[in-house]
Design a protein around this motif. Structure first.
Motif, PDB file in Angstrom:
ATOM      1  N   ARG A   1     -24.989  16.964   5.425  1.00 45.92           N
ATOM      2  CA  ARG A   1     -25.015  17.863   6.571  1.00 45.92           C
ATOM      3  C   ARG A   1     -26.098  18.908   6.347  1.00 45.92           C
ATOM      4  N   TYR A   2     -26.662  19.388   7.428  1.00 49.28           N
ATOM      5  CA  TYR A   2     -27.683  20.425   7.305  1.00 49.28           C
ATOM      6  C   TYR A   2     -27.599  21.370   8.495  1.00 49.28           C
ATOM      7  N   ASN A   3     -27.906  22.621   8.229  1.00 45.57           N
ATOM      8  CA  ASN A   3     -27.933  23.632   9.268  1.00 45.57           C
ATOM      9  C   ASN A   3     -29.367  23.836   9.743  1.00 45.57           C
TER      10      ASN A   3
ATOM     11  N   ARG B   1     -15.613  25.425   7.346  1.00 47.14           N
ATOM     12  CA  ARG B   1     -16.003  24.179   6.686  1.00 47.14           C
ATOM     13  C   ARG B   1     -15.389  23.994   5.300  1.00 47.14           C
TER      14      ARG B   1
ATOM     15  N   ALA C   1     -23.619  22.915  11.877  1.00 46.67           N
ATOM     16  CA  ALA C   1     -24.128  21.874  10.979  1.00 46.67           C
ATOM     17  C   ALA C   1     -24.292  20.545  11.707  1.00 46.67           C
TER      18      ALA C   1
ATOM     19  N   GLU D   1     -18.532  30.603   8.791  1.00 45.73           N
ATOM     20  CA  GLU D   1     -18.851  29.200   8.535  1.00 45.73           C
ATOM     21  C   GLU D   1     -18.091  28.693   7.316  1.00 45.73           C
TER      22      GLU D   1
ATOM     23  N   TYR E   1     -27.986  30.606  14.751  1.00 45.44           N
ATOM     24  CA  TYR E   1     -26.912  30.434  13.764  1.00 45.44           C
ATOM     25  C   TYR E   1     -25.871  31.541  13.915  1.00 45.44           C
TER      26      TYR E   1
ATOM     27  N   HIS F   1     -28.157  22.909   3.200  1.00 45.95           N
ATOM     28  CA  HIS F   1     -27.771  21.496   3.196  1.00 45.95           C
ATOM     29  C   HIS F   1     -26.491  21.310   2.395  1.00 45.95           C
ATOM     30  N   SER F   2     -25.733  20.268   2.733  1.00 43.03           N
ATOM     31  CA  SER F   2     -24.469  19.970   2.065  1.00 43.03           C
ATOM     32  C   SER F   2     -24.338  18.475   1.827  1.00 43.03           C
TER      33      SER F   2
END
Length: 377
Positions: A274-276, A44, A294, A40, A283, A266-267
Motif C-alpha cells: 500500500r502507498y499513500n 489502519r 492509501a 490514519e 492527505y 509505503h506499507s
C-alpha cells in the motif's frame, strides 16, 4: 514481528539533490498533520494486527523540526493505538542544527533509542553547495550532545561524489566519521534525480559531475576504511559495527511486514503493498473526513519473485536458494538457479553453501547483475 514507519514531510529548506516527498515553508500545518497521522494509525492498525511491533522509525523530511511537545504528542498517540512494549529499536531522523541537549533528553525519555543524522559531509564547502543548513562543526557537536543525553546508537549519512570532492577530501570525511565513535554509517553516491535543483544545475552547466572512476575509487576507500575499523558491510549502502545494523531498514530487505503512515509512506503486510499519494493537503483533508487515503498494489507471483531478488541482493547475506524455493516453489527456484549459475561462472555473482550474493568488488554494477535474475515472461 513488524515495524512502523512515520513520514514527517516538513523541512526548513530543500536540499538540491532531494527527491523525497518533503517541503519547506509549511510548518503551520504540523499540528494538523500530526492529527491526521494518528487518525490514519487508528484506521489502519489492523494491517499489522497479531504482529509484535519491534521497530519504529520516524523519517522525513526533517522529523527534528517537530517541537518537543509535538514529538511527545506523536509518541503518546502511537502508544495509545499500538502496543509498543516490545519495541527494540525506535529511530528518529534529525538534522545536526536541530540537536540540543533538551531535545535529545526529551527524545530519550520518550523511548527513542536510535538517532539517524543527515551529516552528508564534514566539509563546509560541500554543505553549502548542496544547500544543507548546518556546518561541519554543528554535526560534530551534535554527536557529543546525543551521547551525553544517553543515546549511543547513532547513525550518520554521508554522500560521496559531490562536485568538487576528491578522493582525498572524501577520505577526510570518512576519517572524521570514524573518529566520532558512531556505530552505523550510511553512505550514498550523489544522484542526479530529474526534477531536483541538482539535475537542473548540471543541465545548465553550473556544476560538473564527478567521474564514474572517481566515484568507484571513493566507494573503494569507504569500504576498506570501514572494514579496517570493524564495520560490517551488511547492505550496499550501509555499514555497522556488530549488533548495530538498522533493524527497521533490514525489515524492508527481509520482506518483514511494516506499516507506513503519513503522506508518501509505503506499507507491506506480507501480501499487499500500500502507498499513500504525495499530496500533503489532500492527505490532511482525507483523514479529517475519515476517508481512506492509501492505495493498494497487488503483486503477481512473478512480481513478488522479482522484488525478493532485488531486495535480497542488496544485502551481504544475499539469496538462500532453498529459502527462495520454499517461498516461490520449484518453477522459480529452477529459473533462479539456471540464471545464477551463469553469473557465478562469469564472476558476476558469488556462491557459498547454497547462498548467492554480490561480492563487494561488483557492488557498483549490482543493478545490471540483478536484472539478469529477474523473471522473463
Amino acid at each position: 514481528m513488524a515495524g512502523i514507519y512515520l513520514h514527517i514531510p516538513f523541512c526548513e529548506s530543500k536540499c538540491i539533490y532531494c527527491d523525497f516527498y518533503s517541503m519547506a515553508g509549511n510548518r503551520h500545518l504540523v499540528d494538523q498533520y500530526l492529527d491526521a497521522l494518528l487518525a490514519e494509525a487508528a484506521q489502519r492498525k489492523q494491517e499489522i494486527a497479531g504482529e509484535v511491533v519491534r521497530t519504529v522509525y520516524v523519517g522525513g523530511g526533517t522529523p527534528s523540526l517537530l517541537s518537543e511537545a509535538q514529538l511527545a504528542r506523536l509518541v503518546a498517540g502511537l502508544r495509545e493505538i499500538f502496543d509498543l512494549s516490545a519495541v527494540e529499536e525506535f529511530t528518529i531522523e534529525v538534522n545536526p542544527d536541530d540537536v540540543t541537549p533538551s531535545y535529545m533528553r526529551a527524545a530519550r525519555a520518550l523511548g527513542i533509542n536510535r538517532v539517524s543524522m543527515g551529516v552528508q559531509s564534514f566539509s563546509d564547502a560541500d554543505l553549502a553547495l548542496i544547500n544543507r543548513r548546518h556546518s561541519a562543526a554543528q554535526a560534530i557537536e551534535a554527536i557529543s550532545v546525543m551521547k551525553e543525553a544517553g543515546i549511543e546508537n547513532i547513525s550518520i549519512d554521508l554522500i560521496y561524489g559531490i562536485p568538487g570532492q576528491t578522493i582525498d577530501t572524501w577520505q577526510q570525511n570518512v576519517d572524521q566519521a570514524l573518529s566520532l565513535g558512531v556505530h552505523h554509517i550510511s553512505a550514498y553516491t550523489l544522484m542526479y534525480e530529474e526534477g531536483t535543483r541538482l539535475w537542473v544545475m548540471r543541465k545548465m552547466g553550473k556544476i560538473k559531475e564527478v567521474s564514474d572512476d572517481e566515484v568507484a575509487a571513493m566507494y573503494g576507500t569507504l569500504v576498506s576504511s570501514l572494514k579496517q575499523h570493524g564495520f560490517l558491510h551488511y547492505e550496499i549502502s550501509n555499514f555497522a559495527l556488530p549488533g548495530y545494523h538498522s533493524r527497521h531498514n533490514s525489515s524492508y530487505w527481509d520482506l518483514t511486514p511494516y506499516l507506513g503512515l503519513g503522506v508518501a509512506a509505503h506499507s507491506y503486510d506480507g501480501a499487499v503493498r500500500r502507498y499513500n499519494p504525495s499530496h500533503l493537503v489532500k492527505y490532511i483533508q482525507c483523514m479529517e473526513d475519515g476517508g481512506t487515503f492509501a492505495e493498494e498494489e497487488h503483486l503477481t507471483e512473478n512480481e513478488r519473485y522479482d522484488e525478493y531478488v532485488m531486495l535480497r541482493l542488496r544485502t551481504s547475506e544475499g539469496i538462500d536458494a532453498e529459502a527462495l524455493r520454499n517461498r516461490f516453489g520449484d518453477l522459480h527456484h529452477r529459473f533462479f538457479l539456471r540464471k545464477a549459475e551463469k553469473l557465478v561462472a562469469n564472476g558476476m555473482l558469488s556462491h557459498q553453501q547454497n547462498r548467492y550474493f554480490i561480492a563487494e568488488n561488483n557492488t557498483l554494477i549490482s543493478d545490471s547483475i540483478t536484472c539478469d535474475l529477474l523473471w522473463e515472461e
